[in-house]
Design a protein around this motif. Structure first.
Motif, short mmCIF file in Angstrom:
data_model
loop_
_atom_site.label_atom_id
_atom_site.label_comp_id
_atom_site.label_asym_id
_atom_site.label_seq_id
_atom_site.Cartn_x
_atom_site.Cartn_y
_atom_site.Cartn_z
N ALA A 138 0.81 -1.18 0.09
CA ALA A 138 0.16 -0.01 -0.16
C ALA A 138 0.86 1.28 -0.04
CB ALA A 138 -0.72 0.08 1.17
N PHE A 139 1.99 1.34 0.78
CA PHE A 139 2.93 2.40 0.94
C PHE A 139 3.39 2.49 -0.80
CE2 PHE A 139 3.60 1.90 5.49
CZ PHE A 139 3.11 3.02 6.04
N ASP A 140 3.97 1.38 -1.16
CA ASP A 140 4.41 1.52 -2.47
C ASP A 140 3.60 1.99 -3.46
OD1 ASP A 140 6.74 0.35 -1.25
OD2 ASP A 140 6.50 -1.66 -1.99
N GLY A 148 9.83 -5.60 6.43
CA GLY A 148 10.27 -4.30 6.08
C GLY A 148 9.62 -3.04 6.50
N VAL A 149 8.31 -3.18 6.63
CA VAL A 149 7.47 -1.96 7.43
C VAL A 149 7.95 -1.81 8.74
CG1 VAL A 149 5.19 -0.96 7.50
CG2 VAL A 149 5.65 -2.41 5.57
N ALA A 150 8.44 -2.80 9.45
CA ALA A 150 8.71 -2.39 10.74
C ALA A 150 10.10 -1.49 11.00
CB ALA A 150 9.31 -3.71 11.32
N ALA A 151 10.67 -1.09 9.76
CA ALA A 151 11.53 0.18 9.91
C ALA A 151 10.87 1.42 10.14
CB ALA A 151 12.33 0.06 8.75
N ASN A 152 9.38 1.49 9.81
CA ASN A 152 8.69 2.53 9.94
C ASN A 152 8.76 3.19 11.45
OD1 ASN A 152 6.01 4.04 10.45
ND2 ASN A 152 6.57 4.13 8.17
N ARG A 153 8.93 4.57 11.36
CA ARG A 153 9.23 5.13 12.67
C ARG A 153 8.10 5.26 13.50
NH1 ARG A 153 12.92 9.96 10.79
NH2 ARG A 153 11.98 9.22 8.84
N GLY A 198 8.42 2.75 -1.84
CA GLY A 198 7.90 3.88 -1.40
C GLY A 198 7.86 3.89 0.11
N GLY A 199 7.70 2.82 0.72
CA GLY A 199 7.86 2.97 2.19
C GLY A 199 8.78 3.71 3.00
N PRO A 200 10.03 3.84 2.59
CA PRO A 200 11.13 4.52 3.38
C PRO A 200 11.10 6.17 2.82
CG PRO A 200 12.09 2.73 2.16
CD PRO A 200 10.72 2.73 1.63
N VAL A 241 8.04 7.49 2.04
CA VAL A 241 6.67 7.84 3.02
C VAL A 241 7.05 8.18 4.27
CG1 VAL A 241 4.51 7.29 3.76
CG2 VAL A 241 5.18 6.67 1.36
N ASP A 242 7.96 7.42 4.89
CA ASP A 242 8.37 7.63 6.44
C ASP A 242 8.91 8.71 6.42
OD1 ASP A 242 9.61 7.34 8.69
OD2 ASP A 242 10.15 5.28 8.74
N ARG A 243 9.89 9.34 5.53
CA ARG A 243 10.62 10.41 5.57
C ARG A 243 9.83 11.72 5.53
NH1 ARG A 243 14.75 8.21 2.82
NH2 ARG A 243 14.02 9.11 0.82
O1 KG4 Z 1 10.30 -7.23 4.28
P1 KG4 Z 1 10.60 -6.77 2.90
O2 KG4 Z 1 11.80 -6.19 2.63
O3 KG4 Z 1 10.22 -7.76 1.69
C1 KG4 Z 1 9.17 -8.48 1.43
O4 KG4 Z 1 9.36 -9.56 2.05
O5 KG4 Z 1 8.11 -7.81 0.99
O6 KG4 Z 1 9.62 -5.50 2.83
C2 KG4 Z 1 9.64 -4.54 1.78
C3 KG4 Z 1 8.78 -3.62 1.93
C4 KG4 Z 1 8.22 -2.59 0.88
O7 KG4 Z 1 7.01 -2.54 0.53
C5 KG4 Z 1 8.69 -1.21 1.62
O8 KG4 Z 1 8.13 0.02 1.00
C6 KG4 Z 1 8.61 -1.39 2.91
O9 KG4 Z 1 8.77 -2.65 3.31
N1 KG4 Z 1 9.29 -0.43 3.72
C7 KG4 Z 1 8.92 0.56 4.80
C8 KG4 Z 1 9.92 1.27 5.18
N2 KG4 Z 1 11.22 0.53 4.84
C9 KG4 Z 1 10.76 -0.37 4.13
N3 KG4 Z 1 7.54 0.74 4.67
C10 KG4 Z 1 7.23 1.87 5.62
N4 KG4 Z 1 8.08 2.58 6.23
C11 KG4 Z 1 9.42 2.32 6.26
N5 KG4 Z 1 10.33 2.86 6.72
#
Ligand code: KG4
Ligand code: ZN
Length: 353
Positions: free
Chosen positions: A170-172, A280-285, A184-186, A188-190
């Protein structure tokens, strides 16, 4: 848990990764070759391109890892699914040949079980913390968004999941409509840090028949509609107007709210001793902050993975391999095949992709 020194191999999507973990689960080496630049022009991952990039990167990464490791591996762990079938097969065949050639045991790992182990990895050389009894764990990645109950050496049990898109997806997608780079996730986070979270009203759908499941497609469509109605398509790039920041802040909050909505009730039902998040989304602050705050409110300790181990990596696969090995799992290197769509054993781990 003290186990075998483990070589981990991950190639399920767009990152080639090779890791070596010592017997205590502490990360000795975690090497990564990202394909983001190769796929970026296409706005998403191109499967055939991914396989070819894995083929190029994997032998070099394994050679580099072995050269730097403080001892020979005693176990090989490889991601067998879910993911892209061609990409998975590159890692599987390599791992199987390596294990066969060296007469080492081979363990196939579910990619999601890998993510679930990432909060328990140690990067500092200390003994890794084992998954305590009863961990309530959220996995939010580009392909999956689910809550699990895990710990105590048992296989994780899935308690709730997204019915459509994953949170990262969804972020992407929203970022792509704004003309922002992939993934897109990183970004959007910024950018969300400069916006007002209450500026754009977005729906938070509830699924009546499944209280622990959630959905992102309505939310994503509403955000995209708002972007188009306000003439902001492709305007995220250089000097975006304030409305772009506001939309992203509101959207990010809505996604995080959706992910965390089942938490209080799940915690009440399962009485976990620990809360974790991975993927990946677990990096979201915002997600990290909100999960910690929710844990405090519920009186449950929260354990966050190091940000650098949230996206796909082989350290988490090696760790999940050690846990599976301790459970007695072994796989025949001559017969191991990719499981692109779903996990191969317990119904609890089945996924829609
Ligand atoms: O776990 P991952 O590396 O790959 C999969 O197994 O899917 O997750 C990648 C996803 C991407 O959709 C990326 O946009 C998201 O994690 N992501 C984030 C952030 N960093 C990576 N979403 C939100 N905030 C972030 N900081
Ligand atoms: Zn992943």
């Amino acid at each position: 848990m003290s186990g075998p020194r483990t070589l981990g191999i991950e190639s399920s999507c767009d990152e080639t990764s090779v890791a070596v973990l010592d017997g205590d689960g502490s990360v000795e080496i975690n090497l990564l070759a990202s394909q983001i630049a190769a796929h970026a022009p296409f706005g998403g991952v191109v499967p055939e391109l991914a396989s070819r990039e894995h083929l190029k990167a994997l032998p070099k990464l394994v050679a580099a890892a072995l050269e730097r490791a403080s001892g020979d591996p005693e176990l090989v762990a490889v991601t067998a699914g879910p993911g892209l079938v061609g990409a998975l097969l590159v890692g599987i065949r390599f791992a199987a040949a390596f294990a066969w050639g060296r007469r080492l045991p081979l363990v196939a790992v579910d990619h999601l079980e890998g993510h679930l182990e990432s909060p328990f990895l140690s990067l500092t050389g200390e003994r890794a913390r084992p998954a305590a009894e009863r961990v309530l764990a959220l996995v939010a990645s580009g392909g999956h968004s689910s809550w699990y109950l895990m710990g105590g050496g048992e296989r994780p049990e899935r308690l709730g999941r997204t019915r459509d898109d994953a949170a990262g997806e969804a972020f992407d997608k929203v970022a792509q409509v704004l003309g922002l780079p992939y993934p897109g996730g990183p970004v959007v986070d910024r950018m969300a840090r400069r916006g007002t979270q209450t500026a754009v009203p977005l729906p938070l759908p509830r699924l009546k028949d499944a209280p622990f499941d959630f959905s992102f497609s309505g939310l994503k469509s509403a955000a995209i509609r708002w972007i188009r109605e306000h003439g902001l398509e492709g305007r995220g790039g250089s000097e975006p107007p304030q409305e772009v920041y506001d939309l992203l802040a509101s959207f990010e909050l809505a996604v995080v709210d959706q992910l965390l909505r089942p938490l209080p009730e799940l915690a009440g039902l399962h009485r976990p001793r620990l809360l974790t998040v991975s993927g990946g989304v677990a990096a979201n602050r915002l997600l990290r902050r909100r999960l910690e705050a929710a844990g405090k409110e519920l009186g449950i300790e929260t354990l966050l993975p190091p940000s650098e181990l949230t996206t796909d990596n082989a350290a988490m696969i090696a760790r999940a391999g050690q846990v599976a090995f301790a459970r007695g799992e072994r796989h025949d290197p001559r017969r191991l095949d990719a499981r692109p769509r779903r996990a191969w054993q317990p119904p609890g781990m089945r996924t829609s992709r």
